[in-house]
Design a protein around this motif. Structure first.
Motif, PDB file in Angstrom:
ATOM      1  N   SER A 200      47.907  45.317  43.069  1.00 24.84           N
ATOM      2  CA  SER A 200      46.810  45.861  42.271  1.00 24.84           C
ATOM      3  C   SER A 200      45.953  46.724  43.176  1.00 24.84           C
ATOM      4  N   LYS A 201      45.066  47.487  42.577  1.00 25.82           N
ATOM      5  CA  LYS A 201      44.158  48.316  43.365  1.00 25.82           C
ATOM      6  C   LYS A 201      43.291  47.431  44.261  1.00 25.82           C
ATOM      7  N   ASP A 202      42.861  46.286  43.739  1.00 26.02           N
ATOM      8  CA  ASP A 202      42.028  45.372  44.527  1.00 26.02           C
ATOM      9  C   ASP A 202      42.800  44.816  45.718  1.00 26.02           C
ATOM     10  N   ALA A 203      44.062  44.478  45.490  1.00 25.94           N
ATOM     11  CA  ALA A 203      44.881  43.962  46.591  1.00 25.94           C
ATOM     12  C   ALA A 203      45.087  45.042  47.639  1.00 25.94           C
ATOM     13  N   TYR A 204      45.230  46.261  47.195  1.00 25.41           N
ATOM     14  CA  TYR A 204      45.431  47.369  48.129  1.00 25.41           C
ATOM     15  C   TYR A 204      44.190  47.575  48.988  1.00 25.41           C
ATOM     16  N   VAL A 205      43.020  47.437  48.371  1.00 25.49           N
ATOM     17  CA  VAL A 205      41.766  47.543  49.128  1.00 25.49           C
ATOM     18  C   VAL A 205      41.660  46.395  50.120  1.00 25.49           C
ATOM     19  N   TRP A 206      42.049  45.210  49.701  1.00 27.47           N
ATOM     20  CA  TRP A 206      42.013  44.023  50.570  1.00 27.47           C
ATOM     21  C   TRP A 206      42.834  44.242  51.841  1.00 27.47           C
TER      22      TRP A 206
END
Length: 287
Positions: free
Chosen positions: A196-202
């Motif tokens: 997900s976009k959030d996982a990618y940011v993480w």
């Protein structure tokens, strides 16, 4: 002994001394309870075979009102039995942890945290390889509170973390921030992190982990491959990864260019893509 007089075999009367008191007349048990400290000091702790007292007997003994705490701690230290936290007074819990005299199962630890919300007191338990090995034999869904604490518990050794943490335990709802890189990689490879976009940011700042996540969750990535912003180091990693050749071609065409440097493996993969009959120079992104 009084227990022997009431039909209890001598060895059982000693190795199951306190539990066996239920077979004695009520007056006998009442007398022991009223003089519990004398009983423990002068009888229970003086007989070597009482170290084999069953769990239920030890738990009942520790729960007798009026028992001096230091005597209870001495009992815990010497006994063979492992105890359930909820079955003994809370002031003994630290001693149970310190002496590793607790029952090793998920329920026991979940009950501990529900009652105290004190993970630091329990933290040393999950640093024990023996405890982790036993729990790993029965990986199953656990309370979200305990799951979240364990996933983000960096003090646990990597080998233990890999052994214990798996998708059977629960679903990650908040990305762990305290754990080392190799533990993040374990979560990715175990399929516990959705793309997900959030996982990618993480995973920002670690191209290799981003590549590992895309490899593991490739079907999700493939659905909207054009929407992902791939940095050059990530592109290089993907071109050397296990993702299908067609996806590699699309990524390279979208990027338009890539710095090969002295990376022999990357060079071979790029040449393989360029040599593919489906690759046309006009297809490259002019930007």
């Amino acid at each position: 002994t009084i227990l022997a007089w009431h039909g209890m075999k001598a060895d059982a009367a000693q190795s199951e001394m306190f539990r066996s008191l239920k077979n004695a007349p009520p007056s006998v048990f009442d007398h022991v309870e009223k003089h519990i400290n004398d009983f423990v000091k002068n009888c229970f702790l003086e007989v070597d075979s009482t170290v084999a007292e069953p769990r239920e007997g030890v738990e009942k003994l520790l729960s007798v009102q009026g028992l001096e705490e230091n005597l209870g701690e001495r009992v815990i230290e010497r006994q063979n039995a492992r105890l359930r936290f909820l079955h003994v007074p809370k002031h003994y819990w630290a001693t149970l942890v310190e002496e590793e005299k607790f029952v090793i199962d998920w329920q026991n630890f979940e009950e501990f945290l529900v009652e105290t919300v004190d993970f630091p007191q329990l933290a040393s338990v999950f640093q024990s390889h023996d405890v982790v090995s036993e729990l790993a034999k029965d990986r199953k869904e656990i309370r979200p509170e305990l799951f979240g604490l364990l996933v983000n518990f960096d003090e646990m050794g990597l080998e233990s973390y890999q052994m214990l943490i798996g998708p059977e335990l629960g679903t990650i709802t908040e990305f762990p921030t305290a754990i080392e890189r190799d533990k993040k990689l374990h979560l990715i490879r175990a399929g516990m992190i959705e793309l997900s976009k959030d996982a990618y940011v993480w995973l920002e700042g670690d191209p290799a982990l981003r590549v590992a996540l895309i490899e593991k969750q490739f079907l999700t990535f493939q659905e909207n491959i054009e929407d992902w912003s791939i940095e050059e180091k990530e592109l290089a990693g993907l071109l050397k990864s296990t993702v299908p050749q067609d996806a590699k071609r699309k990524l390279l065409l979208k990027a338009g260019t890539i710095e090969l440097g002295e990376d022999v493996e990357l060079h071979k993969n790029v040449v393989r893509i360029l040599a593919n009959p489906e690759t046309a120079i006009d297809d490259f992104n002019p930007d």
